[in-house]
Design a protein around this motif. Structure first.
Motif, PDB file in Angstrom:
ATOM      1  N   HIS A  46      59.898  51.754  46.256  1.00  0.00           N
ATOM      2  CA  HIS A  46      60.846  52.846  46.512  1.00  0.00           C
ATOM      3  C   HIS A  46      62.266  52.390  46.836  1.00  0.00           C
ATOM      4  CE1 HIS A  46      57.831  56.059  46.433  1.00  0.00           C
ATOM      5  NE2 HIS A  46      57.011  55.184  46.990  1.00  0.00           N
ATOM      6  N   PHE A  47      62.477  51.070  46.968  1.00  0.00           N
ATOM      7  CA  PHE A  47      63.803  50.561  47.305  1.00  0.00           C
ATOM      8  C   PHE A  47      64.167  49.390  46.402  1.00  0.00           C
ATOM      9  CE2 PHE A  47      62.467  52.778  51.077  1.00  0.00           C
ATOM     10  CZ  PHE A  47      63.625  53.391  51.531  1.00  0.00           C
ATOM     11  N   HIS A  48      65.457  49.210  46.218  1.00  0.00           N
ATOM     12  CA  HIS A  48      65.933  48.061  45.454  1.00  0.00           C
ATOM     13  C   HIS A  48      65.829  46.786  46.261  1.00  0.00           C
ATOM     14  CE1 HIS A  48      69.373  45.461  43.939  1.00  0.00           C
ATOM     15  NE2 HIS A  48      68.525  45.486  42.947  1.00  0.00           N
ATOM     16  N   SER A  49      66.072  46.872  47.587  1.00  0.00           N
ATOM     17  CA  SER A  49      66.003  45.665  48.406  1.00  0.00           C
ATOM     18  C   SER A  49      65.853  46.017  49.877  1.00  0.00           C
ATOM     19  CB  SER A  49      67.274  44.813  48.227  1.00  0.00           C
ATOM     20  OG  SER A  49      68.378  45.425  48.883  1.00  0.00           O
ATOM     21  N   LEU A  50      65.381  45.050  50.629  1.00  0.00           N
ATOM     22  CA  LEU A  50      65.451  45.043  52.094  1.00  0.00           C
ATOM     23  C   LEU A  50      66.205  43.780  52.461  1.00  0.00           C
ATOM     24  CD1 LEU A  50      64.823  45.627  55.055  1.00  0.00           C
ATOM     25  CD2 LEU A  50      62.491  44.785  54.671  1.00  0.00           C
ATOM     26  N   ARG A  51      67.379  43.948  53.072  1.00  0.00           N
ATOM     27  CA  ARG A  51      68.239  42.806  53.380  1.00  0.00           C
ATOM     28  C   ARG A  51      68.638  42.832  54.844  1.00  0.00           C
ATOM     29  NH1 ARG A  51      71.800  42.108  47.894  1.00  0.00           N
ATOM     30  NH2 ARG A  51      70.862  43.775  46.687  1.00  0.00           N
ATOM     31  N   VAL A  52      68.772  41.629  55.416  1.00  0.00           N
ATOM     32  CA  VAL A  52      69.139  41.475  56.819  1.00  0.00           C
ATOM     33  C   VAL A  52      70.446  40.704  56.902  1.00  0.00           C
ATOM     34  CG1 VAL A  52      68.477  40.484  59.043  1.00  0.00           C
ATOM     35  CG2 VAL A  52      66.747  41.548  57.575  1.00  0.00           C
ATOM     36  N   SER A  53      71.377  41.210  57.690  1.00  0.00           N
ATOM     37  CA  SER A  53      72.661  40.546  57.863  1.00  0.00           C
ATOM     38  C   SER A  53      72.452  39.120  58.380  1.00  0.00           C
ATOM     39  CB  SER A  53      73.525  41.328  58.852  1.00  0.00           C
ATOM     40  OG  SER A  53      74.704  40.615  59.176  1.00  0.00           O
ATOM     41  N   ARG A  54      73.240  38.209  57.836  1.00  0.00           N
ATOM     42  CA  ARG A  54      73.150  36.810  58.269  1.00  0.00           C
ATOM     43  C   ARG A  54      73.776  36.599  59.645  1.00  0.00           C
ATOM     44  NH1 ARG A  54      71.444  33.853  53.927  1.00  0.00           N
ATOM     45  NH2 ARG A  54      71.781  34.771  51.852  1.00  0.00           N
ATOM     46  N   ALA A  55      74.516  37.568  60.134  1.00  0.00           N
ATOM     47  CA  ALA A  55      75.128  37.457  61.461  1.00  0.00           C
ATOM     48  C   ALA A  55      74.089  37.714  62.547  1.00  0.00           C
ATOM     49  CB  ALA A  55      76.271  38.474  61.587  1.00  0.00           C
ATOM     50  N   ASP A  56      74.122  36.902  63.574  1.00  0.00           N
ATOM     51  CA  ASP A  56      73.277  37.105  64.763  1.00  0.00           C
ATOM     52  C   ASP A  56      71.787  37.134  64.457  1.00  0.00           C
ATOM     53  OD1 ASP A  56      75.371  37.263  66.673  1.00  0.00           O
ATOM     54  OD2 ASP A  56      75.783  39.317  66.051  1.00  0.00           O
ATOM     55  N   PRO A  72      68.721  44.349  70.246  1.00  0.00           N
ATOM     56  CA  PRO A  72      69.088  45.540  69.472  1.00  0.00           C
ATOM     57  C   PRO A  72      68.978  45.287  67.972  1.00  0.00           C
ATOM     58  CG  PRO A  72      71.063  44.438  70.269  1.00  0.00           C
ATOM     59  CD  PRO A  72      69.888  43.672  70.822  1.00  0.00           C
ATOM     60  N   VAL A  73      68.507  46.281  67.232  1.00  0.00           N
ATOM     61  CA  VAL A  73      68.377  46.178  65.782  1.00  0.00           C
ATOM     62  C   VAL A  73      68.907  47.467  65.155  1.00  0.00           C
ATOM     63  CG1 VAL A  73      66.825  45.840  63.835  1.00  0.00           C
ATOM     64  CG2 VAL A  73      66.335  44.711  66.013  1.00  0.00           C
ATOM     65  N   ALA A  74      69.879  47.332  64.266  1.00  0.00           N
ATOM     66  CA  ALA A  74      70.461  48.475  63.561  1.00  0.00           C
ATOM     67  C   ALA A  74      69.917  48.520  62.142  1.00  0.00           C
ATOM     68  CB  ALA A  74      71.985  48.369  63.541  1.00  0.00           C
ATOM     69  N   MET A  75      69.613  49.742  61.657  1.00  0.00           N
ATOM     70  CA  MET A  75      69.085  49.910  60.305  1.00  0.00           C
ATOM     71  C   MET A  75      69.804  51.050  59.595  1.00  0.00           C
ATOM     72  SD  MET A  75      64.971  49.273  60.459  1.00  0.00           S
ATOM     73  CE  MET A  75      64.572  50.565  61.638  1.00  0.00           C
ATOM     74  N   GLU A  76      70.046  50.861  58.292  1.00  0.00           N
ATOM     75  CA  GLU A  76      70.612  51.916  57.447  1.00  0.00           C
ATOM     76  C   GLU A  76      69.895  51.929  56.100  1.00  0.00           C
ATOM     77  OE1 GLU A  76      74.667  52.746  56.890  1.00  0.00           O
ATOM     78  OE2 GLU A  76      75.329  51.944  58.833  1.00  0.00           O
ATOM     79  N   TYR A  77      69.898  53.092  55.481  1.00  0.00           N
ATOM     80  CA  TYR A  77      69.337  53.274  54.140  1.00  0.00           C
ATOM     81  C   TYR A  77      70.466  53.810  53.272  1.00  0.00           C
ATOM     82  CZ  TYR A  77      65.063  52.946  56.894  1.00  0.00           C
ATOM     83  OH  TYR A  77      64.089  52.523  57.767  1.00  0.00           O
ATOM     84  N   VAL A  78      70.932  52.992  52.330  1.00  0.00           N
ATOM     85  CA  VAL A  78      72.160  53.328  51.597  1.00  0.00           C
ATOM     86  C   VAL A  78      71.981  53.074  50.096  1.00  0.00           C
ATOM     87  CG1 VAL A  78      73.562  52.697  53.589  1.00  0.00           C
ATOM     88  CG2 VAL A  78      73.146  50.997  51.820  1.00  0.00           C
ATOM     89  N   LEU A  97      69.287  48.110  54.771  1.00  0.00           N
ATOM     90  CA  LEU A  97      70.133  47.081  55.350  1.00  0.00           C
ATOM     91  C   LEU A  97      69.937  47.061  56.865  1.00  0.00           C
ATOM     92  CD1 LEU A  97      73.371  47.676  53.253  1.00  0.00           C
ATOM     93  CD2 LEU A  97      71.483  46.102  52.795  1.00  0.00           C
ATOM     94  N   VAL A  98      69.793  45.848  57.395  1.00  0.00           N
ATOM     95  CA  VAL A  98      69.437  45.659  58.802  1.00  0.00           C
ATOM     96  C   VAL A  98      70.366  44.630  59.417  1.00  0.00           C
ATOM     97  CG1 VAL A  98      67.590  44.942  60.390  1.00  0.00           C
ATOM     98  CG2 VAL A  98      67.016  46.181  58.284  1.00  0.00           C
TER      99      VAL A  98
END
Length: 283
Positions: free
Chosen positions: A51-61, A184-190, A200-201
């Motif tokens: 259902h998604f093109h990707s699940l990606r996690v920011s390289r920061a922190d 803390p963990v932030a998540m968005e679906y874009v 994106l996380v």
């Protein structure tokens, strides 16, 4: 498999003002079935890939956490997909930890299987429920390899909603914690360039909590709200930047248009001796 079990997974942290009315003591925790958890994590990966093109996690922190301390992950509650994404992230970044998460006791009673995945029930909007949560959470944090996942807003919320406001339970837990890491963990679906959306996380900086901290539950709530808000703002900036190099791929799922159109594009590429690229864009 029908994932009707997922929508009730919206852990509620009730107000703990009456928590002291209940007796203290160790609270029995669910016996997690590692075999079932591995299967459900595999299924979550497969389902997200569809259902998604990707699940990606920011390289920061990216989190670097001592294995000798329990971890409390607190995140925004952006969508129905959050529990499945959380399982995949846990497997990727915390494979050796035992995951627990609160859930409405009525929902757990309907979906008893969830107890074998680490979910524990609490009564919503009651002092008894507050006491249940705090006792269970304190028991979990006695194990150094534990991972407690919480959505402290206790409801679905838009990722741009400000100020970020928590129910008070997480602040009370921080004030009672002996020694733990809060993350803390932030998540968005874009949508970026493909037919399917991206997940994106971004992890925020860790917060080390000790029993010697002279911080009130209210001050802890405000501080943790700010930390999650900062992580969400940083992720929002990266989302708008649309630079995939800022992210680490965890999953790569579907791409292209699908159906007859992709079949024709593939055939045309073969005739021309070119490599077929399913992705519509470059991200």
């Amino acid at each position: 498999m029908n994932l009707d079990i997922a929508p009730p997974i919206a852990p509620t942290i009730p107000h703990p003002d009456k928590a002291s009315a209940d007796s203290d003591g160790r609270h029995a925790m669910p016996n997690v079935s590692q075999k079932l958890l591995r299967w459900f994590t595999w299924y979550s990966r497969r389902y997200i890939n569809r259902h998604f093109h990707s699940l990606r996690v920011s390289r920061a922190d990216l989190p670097l956490i001592s294995p000798n301390l329990p971890v409390v992950v607190f995140t925004n509650h952006a969508s129905w997909w959050d529990p499945l994404v959380g399982l995949v992230l846990k497997n990727e970044f915390f494979p050796d930890r035992t995951l627990f998460a609160p859930i409405d006791a009525a929902a757990l009673n309907r979906y008893k299987l969830l107890a074998k995945l680490g979910f524990f029930g609490i009564e919503k909007n009651s002092g008894r429920g507050a006491a249940q949560f705090l006792r269970s959470a304190e028991t979990i944090l006695r194990a150094r390899n534990s991972l407690l996942a919480i959505t402290p807003q206790s409801r679905f919320g838009d990722v741009r909603e400000r100020p970020v406001q928590f129910q008070p339970g997480l602040g009370h837990l921080a004030a009672r914690a002996d020694h733990a890491i809060f993350l803390p963990v932030a998540m968005e679906y874009v949508f970026w360039e493909e037919r399917l959306p991206e997940i994106l996380v971004r992890f925020g900086p860790t917060i080390e909590v000790k029993s010697t901290d002279a911080t009130s539950p209210r001050d802890w709530t405000l501080r943790l709200e700010e930390k999650l808000s900062n992580a969400q703002d940083a992720l929002a900036s990266e989302v708008k930047n649309r630079n995939p190099d800022n992210f680490q791929d965890v999953l790569r799922g579907g791409a292209g248009h699908g159906g007859v159109y992709d079949w024709w594009r593939n055939l045309r590429s073969k005739v021309r001796g070119e490599r077929f690229q399913k992705e519509h864009g470059t991200k």
